[in-house]
Design a protein around this motif. Sequence first.
Motif, PDB file in Angstrom:
ATOM      1  N   ASP A 235     -43.748  -0.656 -39.211  1.00  0.00           N
ATOM      2  CA  ASP A 235     -42.907  -1.234 -40.340  1.00  0.00           C
ATOM      3  C   ASP A 235     -41.703  -0.220 -40.648  1.00  0.00           C
ATOM      4  O   ASP A 235     -41.062  -0.436 -41.520  1.00  0.00           O
ATOM      5  N   TYR A 236     -41.518   0.850 -39.406  1.00  0.00           N
ATOM      6  CA  TYR A 236     -40.476   1.676 -39.638  1.00  0.00           C
ATOM      7  C   TYR A 236     -39.030   1.068 -39.018  1.00  0.00           C
ATOM      8  O   TYR A 236     -38.774   1.365 -37.938  1.00  0.00           O
ATOM      9  N   PHE A 237     -38.172   0.488 -39.931  1.00  0.00           N
ATOM     10  CA  PHE A 237     -36.798  -0.218 -39.147  1.00  0.00           C
ATOM     11  C   PHE A 237     -35.704   0.672 -40.031  1.00  0.00           C
ATOM     12  O   PHE A 237     -35.660   1.872 -39.638  1.00  0.00           O
ATOM     13  N   TYR A 238     -35.246   0.327 -41.103  1.00  0.00           N
ATOM     14  CA  TYR A 238     -34.537   1.091 -41.793  1.00  0.00           C
ATOM     15  C   TYR A 238     -35.268   1.660 -42.675  1.00  0.00           C
ATOM     16  O   TYR A 238     -35.790   1.199 -43.681  1.00  0.00           O
ATOM     17  N   SER A 239     -35.801   2.922 -42.350  1.00  0.00           N
ATOM     18  CA  SER A 239     -36.679   3.955 -43.213  1.00  0.00           C
ATOM     19  C   SER A 239     -36.035   4.852 -43.986  1.00  0.00           C
ATOM     20  O   SER A 239     -35.492   5.866 -43.215  1.00  0.00           O
ATOM     21  N   GLU A 240     -35.917   4.867 -45.132  1.00  0.00           N
ATOM     22  CA  GLU A 240     -35.013   5.808 -45.975  1.00  0.00           C
ATOM     23  C   GLU A 240     -35.662   6.081 -47.289  1.00  0.00           C
ATOM     24  O   GLU A 240     -36.634   5.227 -47.684  1.00  0.00           O
ATOM     25  N   SER A 241     -35.350   7.100 -48.272  1.00  0.00           N
ATOM     26  CA  SER A 241     -35.971   7.248 -49.314  1.00  0.00           C
ATOM     27  C   SER A 241     -34.745   7.564 -50.332  1.00  0.00           C
ATOM     28  O   SER A 241     -33.289   7.865 -49.860  1.00  0.00           O
ATOM     29  N   SER A 242     -34.881   7.579 -51.580  1.00  0.00           N
ATOM     30  CA  SER A 242     -33.884   7.886 -52.550  1.00  0.00           C
ATOM     31  C   SER A 242     -33.241   9.329 -52.413  1.00  0.00           C
ATOM     32  O   SER A 242     -32.168   9.455 -52.717  1.00  0.00           O
ATOM     33  N   ASP A 243     -34.045  10.195 -51.925  1.00  0.00           N
ATOM     34  CA  ASP A 243     -33.379  11.488 -51.803  1.00  0.00           C
ATOM     35  C   ASP A 243     -33.102  11.647 -50.431  1.00  0.00           C
ATOM     36  O   ASP A 243     -32.565  12.919 -50.008  1.00  0.00           O
ATOM     37  N   SER A 244     -33.246  10.895 -49.570  1.00  0.00           N
ATOM     38  CA  SER A 244     -32.783  10.956 -48.222  1.00  0.00           C
ATOM     39  C   SER A 244     -32.453   9.878 -47.427  1.00  0.00           C
ATOM     40  O   SER A 244     -33.191   9.089 -46.743  1.00  0.00           O
ATOM     41  N   GLU A 318     -36.056  -3.274 -48.963  1.00  0.00           N
ATOM     42  CA  GLU A 318     -36.433  -1.644 -48.575  1.00  0.00           C
ATOM     43  C   GLU A 318     -36.167  -1.408 -46.927  1.00  0.00           C
ATOM     44  O   GLU A 318     -35.809  -0.291 -46.999  1.00  0.00           O
ATOM     45  N   SER A 319     -36.803  -2.222 -46.219  1.00  0.00           N
ATOM     46  CA  SER A 319     -36.415  -1.566 -44.677  1.00  0.00           C
ATOM     47  C   SER A 319     -35.410  -2.573 -43.974  1.00  0.00           C
ATOM     48  O   SER A 319     -35.366  -2.605 -42.912  1.00  0.00           O
ATOM     49  N   TYR A 320     -35.232  -3.745 -44.734  1.00  0.00           N
ATOM     50  CA  TYR A 320     -34.001  -4.601 -44.112  1.00  0.00           C
ATOM     51  C   TYR A 320     -34.395  -5.396 -42.912  1.00  0.00           C
ATOM     52  O   TYR A 320     -33.827  -5.396 -41.916  1.00  0.00           O
ATOM     53  N   ALA A 321     -35.879  -5.867 -43.134  1.00  0.00           N
ATOM     54  CA  ALA A 321     -36.431  -6.464 -42.177  1.00  0.00           C
ATOM     55  C   ALA A 321     -36.852  -7.909 -42.811  1.00  0.00           C
ATOM     56  O   ALA A 321     -37.694  -7.899 -43.695  1.00  0.00           O
ATOM     57  N   ASP A 322     -36.025  -9.051 -42.352  1.00  0.00           N
ATOM     58  CA  ASP A 322     -36.580 -10.186 -42.791  1.00  0.00           C
ATOM     59  C   ASP A 322     -37.567 -10.888 -42.218  1.00  0.00           C
ATOM     60  O   ASP A 322     -37.518 -11.704 -41.251  1.00  0.00           O
ATOM     61  N   THR A 323     -38.893 -10.518 -42.428  1.00  0.00           N
ATOM     62  CA  THR A 323     -40.001 -10.929 -41.539  1.00  0.00           C
ATOM     63  C   THR A 323     -40.422 -12.250 -41.613  1.00  0.00           C
ATOM     64  O   THR A 323     -40.647 -12.556 -40.614  1.00  0.00           O
ATOM     65  N   ARG A 324     -40.223 -12.836 -42.824  1.00  0.00           N
ATOM     66  CA  ARG A 324     -40.418 -14.233 -42.823  1.00  0.00           C
ATOM     67  C   ARG A 324     -39.526 -15.116 -41.742  1.00  0.00           C
ATOM     68  O   ARG A 324     -40.098 -16.151 -41.123  1.00  0.00           O
ATOM     69  N   ARG A 325     -38.285 -14.584 -41.788  1.00  0.00           N
ATOM     70  CA  ARG A 325     -37.307 -15.656 -40.917  1.00  0.00           C
ATOM     71  C   ARG A 325     -37.505 -15.170 -39.426  1.00  0.00           C
ATOM     72  O   ARG A 325     -37.546 -16.249 -38.697  1.00  0.00           O
ATOM     73  N   TRP A 326     -37.905 -14.093 -39.220  1.00  0.00           N
ATOM     74  CA  TRP A 326     -38.560 -13.771 -37.751  1.00  0.00           C
ATOM     75  C   TRP A 326     -39.793 -14.713 -37.164  1.00  0.00           C
ATOM     76  O   TRP A 326     -39.798 -15.339 -36.071  1.00  0.00           O
ATOM     77  N   VAL A 327     -40.441 -15.014 -38.370  1.00  0.00           N
ATOM     78  CA  VAL A 327     -41.820 -16.021 -37.997  1.00  0.00           C
ATOM     79  C   VAL A 327     -40.831 -17.270 -37.881  1.00  0.00           C
ATOM     80  O   VAL A 327     -41.413 -18.164 -36.960  1.00  0.00           O
ATOM     81  N   GLN A 328     -40.372 -17.615 -38.909  1.00  0.00           N
ATOM     82  CA  GLN A 328     -39.594 -19.043 -38.862  1.00  0.00           C
ATOM     83  C   GLN A 328     -38.833 -19.411 -37.628  1.00  0.00           C
ATOM     84  O   GLN A 328     -38.695 -20.579 -37.001  1.00  0.00           O
ATOM     85  N   GLN A 329     -38.095 -18.344 -37.201  1.00  0.00           N
ATOM     86  CA  GLN A 329     -37.180 -18.583 -35.817  1.00  0.00           C
ATOM     87  C   GLN A 329     -38.072 -18.488 -34.527  1.00  0.00           C
ATOM     88  O   GLN A 329     -37.251 -18.442 -33.535  1.00  0.00           O
ATOM     89  N   GLY A 330     -39.229 -18.024 -34.542  1.00  0.00           N
ATOM     90  CA  GLY A 330     -40.326 -18.172 -33.467  1.00  0.00           C
ATOM     91  C   GLY A 330     -39.877 -16.729 -32.568  1.00  0.00           C
ATOM     92  O   GLY A 330     -40.190 -16.866 -31.400  1.00  0.00           O
ATOM     93  N   LEU A 331     -39.355 -15.694 -33.213  1.00  0.00           N
ATOM     94  CA  LEU A 331     -39.279 -14.371 -32.489  1.00  0.00           C
ATOM     95  C   LEU A 331     -40.615 -13.678 -32.259  1.00  0.00           C
ATOM     96  O   LEU A 331     -40.437 -12.887 -31.401  1.00  0.00           O
ATOM     97  N   LEU A 332     -41.620 -14.221 -32.955  1.00  0.00           N
ATOM     98  CA  LEU A 332     -42.949 -13.378 -32.745  1.00  0.00           C
ATOM     99  C   LEU A 332     -43.993 -14.182 -32.271  1.00  0.00           C
ATOM    100  O   LEU A 332     -44.102 -15.222 -32.746  1.00  0.00           O
ATOM    101  N   ASP A 333     -44.916 -13.469 -31.525  1.00  0.00           N
ATOM    102  CA  ASP A 333     -45.877 -14.093 -30.961  1.00  0.00           C
ATOM    103  C   ASP A 333     -47.085 -14.064 -32.160  1.00  0.00           C
ATOM    104  O   ASP A 333     -47.947 -14.614 -32.442  1.00  0.00           O
ATOM    105  N   TYR A 334     -46.994 -12.874 -32.712  1.00  0.00           N
ATOM    106  CA  TYR A 334     -48.007 -12.725 -33.992  1.00  0.00           C
ATOM    107  C   TYR A 334     -47.163 -11.639 -35.092  1.00  0.00           C
ATOM    108  O   TYR A 334     -46.303 -11.031 -34.774  1.00  0.00           O
ATOM    109  N   ILE A 335     -47.794 -11.837 -36.109  1.00  0.00           N
ATOM    110  CA  ILE A 335     -47.391 -10.811 -37.211  1.00  0.00           C
ATOM    111  C   ILE A 335     -48.593 -10.506 -37.903  1.00  0.00           C
ATOM    112  O   ILE A 335     -49.425 -11.140 -38.094  1.00  0.00           O
TER     113      ILE A 335
END
Length: 438
Positions: A235-244, A318-335
């Motif tokens: 789950d670490y894509f854009y991984s950032e925090s408010s202080d970093s 938060e991590s800028y990952a549109d995971t629902r869209r990846w499923v809908q677009q058929g980009l993943l074999d599994y989530i």
Amino acid sequence: MKRNGLLAAAAFLLTSCTSEPPHSLITPFSAVTAEANSKPKALPEPLVREKQPQVRGVWLATVSRLDWPPVSSINTSNPVLRATQQKLALREKLDKLQRLGINTLFFQVKPDGTALWQSNILPSSDMLTGRIGEYPGYDPLQFVLNEAHKRGIKVHAWFNPYRVSVNTNAATVAALDRTRSQHPASVFVLHRDWIRVASNRFVLDPGIPQVRDWITSIVAEVVKHYPIDGVQFDDYFYSESSDSALNDSQTYKAFGQGFNSKADWRRHNTELLIEQVSRTIHQLKPHVEFGVSPVGVWRNLSHDAAGSDTRGAAAYDESYADTRRWVQQGLLDYIAPQLYWPFSRSAARYDVLAKWWANVVATTNTQLYIGIALYKVGEPSSKEPDWALEGGVPELKKQLDLNESLPQIQGTILFREDFLNQPQTREAVDYLYSRWSD
């Protein structure tokens, strides 16, 4: 996703729930539509899928040696003895997993900017020897593949795509700099212009096209040369925090033309990586599965009419990952969304999220596995007391029962392996044995 305090903090940031919708560092709040207040839609009829055995999986983390290799082996000065200890520990773990009925191992091969296989791109992991780039005397990935496959256990190579280090300490910088004379050297010294700091770690900048190409080449190296059953990104894509926060302003200026916001551009970058990796894997070996294990909340209903009735940190924002869209677009074999909360956690109910994800995959060809929080079982918690009731067995049973009752859910993955060996999970592990063991 806790023995290591830094990792525990990161896991908390990614999986915690608050009473209010999260405020993204970049994404603006959007108004709630009338549709958001309507009743959830009934699950559509699932696609007719080829019947596969339910995945009974476990994540085995190598970052900070959380699950393996044993820390004691690093303190051994004899490299032959060290390798022997590590192999023995892994065999013992695989024997236990086989007895438990585990059929799929998600083995962390890239915990940071180093490799647990013989790579021509990344230096060998210091998790194995204590020193970046030092050959451990054997190929860990090939070893685990040989041993797991003998036991009838599939192996998915688990990658953290963007992390280069778990901290920015002076000692870490020195260790990375020392690889300059090695082959291969660390990306930290080869492409310093790709490196940023976020969440107090060195990370790669996802907005740079060459970075995405480089990550894809790493995955391709493993797929080409090893008989793995799957590839997984965590789950670490854009991984950032408010202080970093990740400073990618210059990258946005260079590559963000045509986007209405930096947030939209970031999500586009993440999708480009997923699409590129997916295409590459299937061109090389069509039978190798590609999946992602994201934070369990895609978006909250308060932010998006299509979101779940939750109030947790959301992958989209938060991590800028549109995971629902990846499923809908058929980009993943599994989530494999991380649903690390009990039925009673109102901010992110397990059953609400499991059914929401079942709805997402129902009309697609993406398989759905659910990640559950073995690390919480048996631990007292004022916010989630059910994990400690009767050793956590009733909560675990409810989650597994729900997973097996929904035809769209094809399996369960436990986070993480070492918690199978802890005293607080003993009753839960006994229950899993009675339920899963043949």
